[in-house]
Scaffold this active site. Structure first.
Site, PDB file in Angstrom:
ATOM      1  N   HIS A 172       0.824  -1.214   0.000  1.00 45.23           N
ATOM      2  CA  HIS A 172       0.000   0.000   0.000  1.00 45.23           C
ATOM      3  C   HIS A 172       0.853   1.256   0.000  1.00 45.23           C
ATOM      4  O   HIS A 172       0.447   2.294  -0.516  1.00 45.23           O
ATOM      5  CB  HIS A 172      -0.981  -0.015   1.172  1.00 45.23           C
ATOM      6  CG  HIS A 172      -2.159  -0.905   0.925  1.00 45.23           C
ATOM      7  ND1 HIS A 172      -3.444  -0.569   1.270  1.00 45.23           N
ATOM      8  CD2 HIS A 172      -2.244  -2.122   0.340  1.00 45.23           C
ATOM      9  CE1 HIS A 172      -4.277  -1.548   0.909  1.00 45.23           C
ATOM     10  NE2 HIS A 172      -3.564  -2.505   0.358  1.00 45.23           N
ATOM     11  N   HIS A 205      -1.809 -13.088  -1.252  1.00 47.24           N
ATOM     12  CA  HIS A 205      -3.054 -13.505  -0.599  1.00 47.24           C
ATOM     13  C   HIS A 205      -3.033 -14.978  -0.212  1.00 47.24           C
ATOM     14  O   HIS A 205      -4.067 -15.566   0.043  1.00 47.24           O
ATOM     15  CB  HIS A 205      -4.262 -13.175  -1.489  1.00 47.24           C
ATOM     16  CG  HIS A 205      -4.507 -11.704  -1.644  1.00 47.24           C
ATOM     17  ND1 HIS A 205      -5.390 -11.172  -2.540  1.00 47.24           N
ATOM     18  CD2 HIS A 205      -3.973 -10.638  -0.981  1.00 47.24           C
ATOM     19  CE1 HIS A 205      -5.393  -9.849  -2.449  1.00 47.24           C
ATOM     20  NE2 HIS A 205      -4.535  -9.498  -1.511  1.00 47.24           N
ATOM     21  N   ASN A 218      -7.648   1.670   3.462  1.00 46.01           N
ATOM     22  CA  ASN A 218      -6.592   1.596   4.469  1.00 46.01           C
ATOM     23  C   ASN A 218      -7.142   1.669   5.892  1.00 46.01           C
ATOM     24  O   ASN A 218      -6.701   0.938   6.778  1.00 46.01           O
ATOM     25  CB  ASN A 218      -5.593   2.745   4.274  1.00 46.01           C
ATOM     26  CG  ASN A 218      -4.708   2.536   3.059  1.00 46.01           C
ATOM     27  OD1 ASN A 218      -4.600   1.424   2.551  1.00 46.01           O
ATOM     28  ND2 ASN A 218      -4.078   3.600   2.600  1.00 46.01           N
TER      29      ASN A 218
HETATM   30  C1  HEM Z   1      -5.267  -6.340  -7.379  1.00 54.74           C
HETATM   31  C2  HEM Z   1      -4.673  -5.947  -6.307  1.00 54.74           C
HETATM   32  C3  HEM Z   1      -5.125  -6.187  -4.898  1.00 54.74           C
HETATM   33  C4  HEM Z   1      -6.354  -6.026  -4.323  1.00 54.74           C
HETATM   34  C5  HEM Z   1      -7.628  -5.546  -4.977  1.00 54.74           C
HETATM   35  C6  HEM Z   1      -6.227  -6.406  -2.942  1.00 54.74           C
HETATM   36  C7  HEM Z   1      -7.235  -6.345  -2.006  1.00 54.74           C
HETATM   37  C8  HEM Z   1      -7.149  -6.783  -0.690  1.00 54.74           C
HETATM   38  C9  HEM Z   1      -8.224  -6.738   0.272  1.00 54.74           C
HETATM   39  C10 HEM Z   1      -9.625  -6.208   0.006  1.00 54.74           C
HETATM   40  C11 HEM Z   1      -7.760  -7.269   1.428  1.00 54.74           C
HETATM   41  C12 HEM Z   1      -8.531  -7.417   2.730  1.00 54.74           C
HETATM   42  C13 HEM Z   1      -8.492  -6.077   3.467  1.00 54.74           C
HETATM   43  C14 HEM Z   1      -9.456  -5.958   4.608  1.00 54.74           C
HETATM   44  O1  HEM Z   1     -10.209  -6.877   4.902  1.00 54.74           O
HETATM   45  O2  HEM Z   1      -9.477  -4.899   5.245  1.00 54.74           O
HETATM   46  C15 HEM Z   1      -6.385  -7.640   1.210  1.00 54.74           C
HETATM   47  C16 HEM Z   1      -5.564  -8.204   2.149  1.00 54.74           C
HETATM   48  C17 HEM Z   1      -4.236  -8.481   1.936  1.00 54.74           C
HETATM   49  N1  HEM Z   1      -3.484  -8.131   0.817  1.00 54.74           N
HETATM   50 FE1  HEM Z   1      -4.212  -7.518  -0.939  1.00 54.74          FE
HETATM   51  N2  HEM Z   1      -4.940  -6.795  -2.701  1.00 54.74           N
HETATM   52  C18 HEM Z   1      -4.235  -6.681  -3.871  1.00 54.74           C
HETATM   53  C19 HEM Z   1      -2.901  -6.926  -4.061  1.00 54.74           C
HETATM   54  C20 HEM Z   1      -2.031  -7.236  -3.042  1.00 54.74           C
HETATM   55  C21 HEM Z   1      -0.597  -7.255  -3.174  1.00 54.74           C
HETATM   56  C22 HEM Z   1       0.153  -6.887  -4.436  1.00 54.74           C
HETATM   57  C23 HEM Z   1      -0.096  -7.616  -1.965  1.00 54.74           C
HETATM   58  C24 HEM Z   1       1.334  -7.741  -1.515  1.00 54.74           C
HETATM   59  C25 HEM Z   1       2.360  -7.926  -2.301  1.00 54.74           C
HETATM   60  C26 HEM Z   1      -1.224  -7.858  -1.089  1.00 54.74           C
HETATM   61  C27 HEM Z   1      -1.141  -8.326   0.194  1.00 54.74           C
HETATM   62  C28 HEM Z   1      -2.223  -8.545   1.022  1.00 54.74           C
HETATM   63  C29 HEM Z   1      -2.113  -9.238   2.288  1.00 54.74           C
HETATM   64  C30 HEM Z   1      -0.884  -9.915   2.822  1.00 54.74           C
HETATM   65  C31 HEM Z   1      -3.384  -9.171   2.881  1.00 54.74           C
HETATM   66  C32 HEM Z   1      -3.793  -9.688   4.286  1.00 54.74           C
HETATM   67  C33 HEM Z   1      -3.474  -8.595   5.284  1.00 54.74           C
HETATM   68  C34 HEM Z   1      -3.794  -8.910   6.737  1.00 54.74           C
HETATM   69  O3  HEM Z   1      -4.273  -9.992   7.070  1.00 54.74           O
HETATM   70  O4  HEM Z   1      -3.547  -8.010   7.569  1.00 54.74           O
HETATM   71  N3  HEM Z   1      -2.372  -7.598  -1.764  1.00 54.74           N
HETATM   72  N4  HEM Z   1      -6.028  -7.319  -0.085  1.00 54.74           N
END
Ligand code: HEM
Ligand SMILES: *[C@@H]1O[C@H](CO)[C@@H](O)[C@H](O)[C@H]1NC(C)=O
Ligand SMILES: *[C@@H]1O[C@H](CO)[C@@H](O)[C@H](O)[C@H]1NC(C)=O
Length: 347
Positions: free
Chosen positions: A81, A208, A109
């Site tokens: 982010h 993910h 965020n």
């Molecule tokens: C198309 C791009 C992406 C979208 C739309 C997306 C969207 C999301 C969403 C909606 C969540 C859940 C947030 C919540 O519930 O508040 C999430 C969690 C997460 N995302 Fe993504 N994401 C994307 C790409 C990425 C990338 C590139 C990374 C890292 C290299 C990443 C790493 C993570 C991780 C590790 C979580 C879990 C965080 C936690 O449990 O605290 N995401 N993402």
């Protein structure tokens, strides 16, 4: 004299397209000047300046993961982010001030990003041993790398010497952060505007494989998908009923309930995310949408049966991501406190 103008004009019309064509061919495919950033950073940047840095990172991240395994995912996401919005400059760590609405409290965020305390703990140690030397943005990158490695993932090259930015913008988050509800095309556009591409999106979405998402981020798939009054037909039936009971069809506190992004091995960084997409148990609409694109689906299948390929490509894309919009040399500053810009910036 009169005939001369048409001749030189047609000459221009001939030469200009050739000029722009050659320029397009030779220009690096990075809006944010990847190569310049790479040249100004170095792997041994802190070796003499802060020899304890690697130990501090290793200990603090290890302790944080021991206490809460999800924090590994949260740290990785924090770096993403930061980098995808106005570049890697620790802007995501800045608190809002009365003159500045920053990134932290922007949609996507707020009530979602975690791990700030781990960065603070590392920064506090680092300031004790090597004050005003190590940037918050490098700490963020090192912590994310350590976190992934600790939960079984790959490691990657991370050249250092980035400097911290002076501002953060809520508006930039609205414009630049990908959304779980957006189309693959729209999210890919957000990557390409940073010099990243569809392959980076597919491989980095493999993040993910760890962490959780709140119901509110994927509920569109459970009850009324695209206005059909029905769930997304592609969700696996067993998973659908689990998710529907965890995330009932009403707007209340249950919107904050958490589901694992990788329902099989949520705490382990592996290639299960891709296997899940193939078997219809991917969680977010943005995850599932990879299967509808032939190139992305091809990558998904490759990563699902070749962990080493996934790890190698993930490492390469993390390096590329870590170079987006980097400040180096005399730009920016070394923040003393990651939450605020230094007031007396003497640099
Ligand atoms: C198309 C791009 C992406 C979208 C739309 C997306 C969207 C999301 C969403 C909606 C969540 C859940 C947030 C919540 O519930 O508040 C999430 C969690 C997460 N995302 Fe993504 N994401 C994307 C790409 C990425 C990338 C590139 C990374 C890292 C290299 C990443 C790493 C993570 C991780 C590790 C979580 C879990 C965080 C936690 O449990 O605290 N995401 N993402
Ligand atoms: C341990 O993890 C919990 C949950 O994330 C957090 O609230 C708490 O502050 C952490 N404690 C330490 C010492 O890191
Ligand atoms: C994609 O972006 C366009 C232009 O901003 C917008 O009108 C459209 O609603 C978006 N579609 C999706 C599915 O995100």
């Amino acid at each position: 004299m009169a005939p001369k103008t048409p001749i030189s004009l047609s000459f221009l019309f001939l030469i200009l397209p050739i000029f722009f064509f050659i320029q397009a061919l030779s220009a690096p495919n990075y809006n944010y000047n990847y190569q310049k950033a790479y040249n100004e950073l170095s792997y041994d940047f802190y070796d003499k300046l802060c020899p304890r840095l690697p130990m501090i990172i290793r200990y603090r991240v290890w302790a944080a993961v021991q206490n809460d395994s999800r924090i590994a995912a949260s740290l990785l996401r924090l770096q993403f982010h930061d980098c995808i919005v106005d570049g890697c400059e620790a802007s995501v760590l800045l608190d809002d001030t009365k003159d500045m609405k920053g990134e932290k409290n922007a949609p996507g965020n707020v009530k979602s990003l975690r791990g700030f305390e781990v960065i603070d703990d590392i920064k506090a140690d680092v300031e004790t041993y090597c004050p005003e030397t190590v940037s918050c943005v490098d700490i963020l990158g090192l912590a994310a790398r350590e976190a992934v490695y600790l939960v079984g993932g790959p490691s990657w090259n991370l050249p250092l010497g980035r400097r911290d930015g002076l501002t953060a913008s809520k508006k930039s988050v609205l414009e630049q952060l990908p959304s779980p509800k957006a189309s693959l095309e729209n999210n890919t556009a957000k990557f390409t505007s940073k010099g990243l591409d569809l392959k980076d999106l597919v491989v980095l979405s493999g993040a993910h494989t760890i962490g959780f998402a709140r119901c509110v981020t994927f509920k569109v798939r459970l009850f009324n998908y695209k206005g059909s009054g029905q769930p997304d037909p592609d969700i696996n039936a067993g998973m659908l009923s689990d998710l529907q009971s965890m995330c009932p069809n009403r707007n209340d506190g249950t919107n904050a309930n958490l589901a694992p992004l990788d329902v099989v091995t949520v705490d382990r960084f592996d290639n299960e995310y891709y296997t899940n997409l193939i078997s219809g148990v991917g969680l977010l609409e943005s995850d599932h949408s990879l299967m509808a694109d032939s190139y992305a689906a091809h990558m998904v299948r490759q990563y699902s049966y070749d962990t080493n390929l996934f790890y190698d490509d993930f490492a390469e894309s993390m390096l590329r991501m870590s170079l987006v919009g980097v400040l180096s040399g005399r730009d920016g500053q070394i923040r003393k406190n990651c939450h605020v810009v230094n007031v007396d910036d003497g640099y």
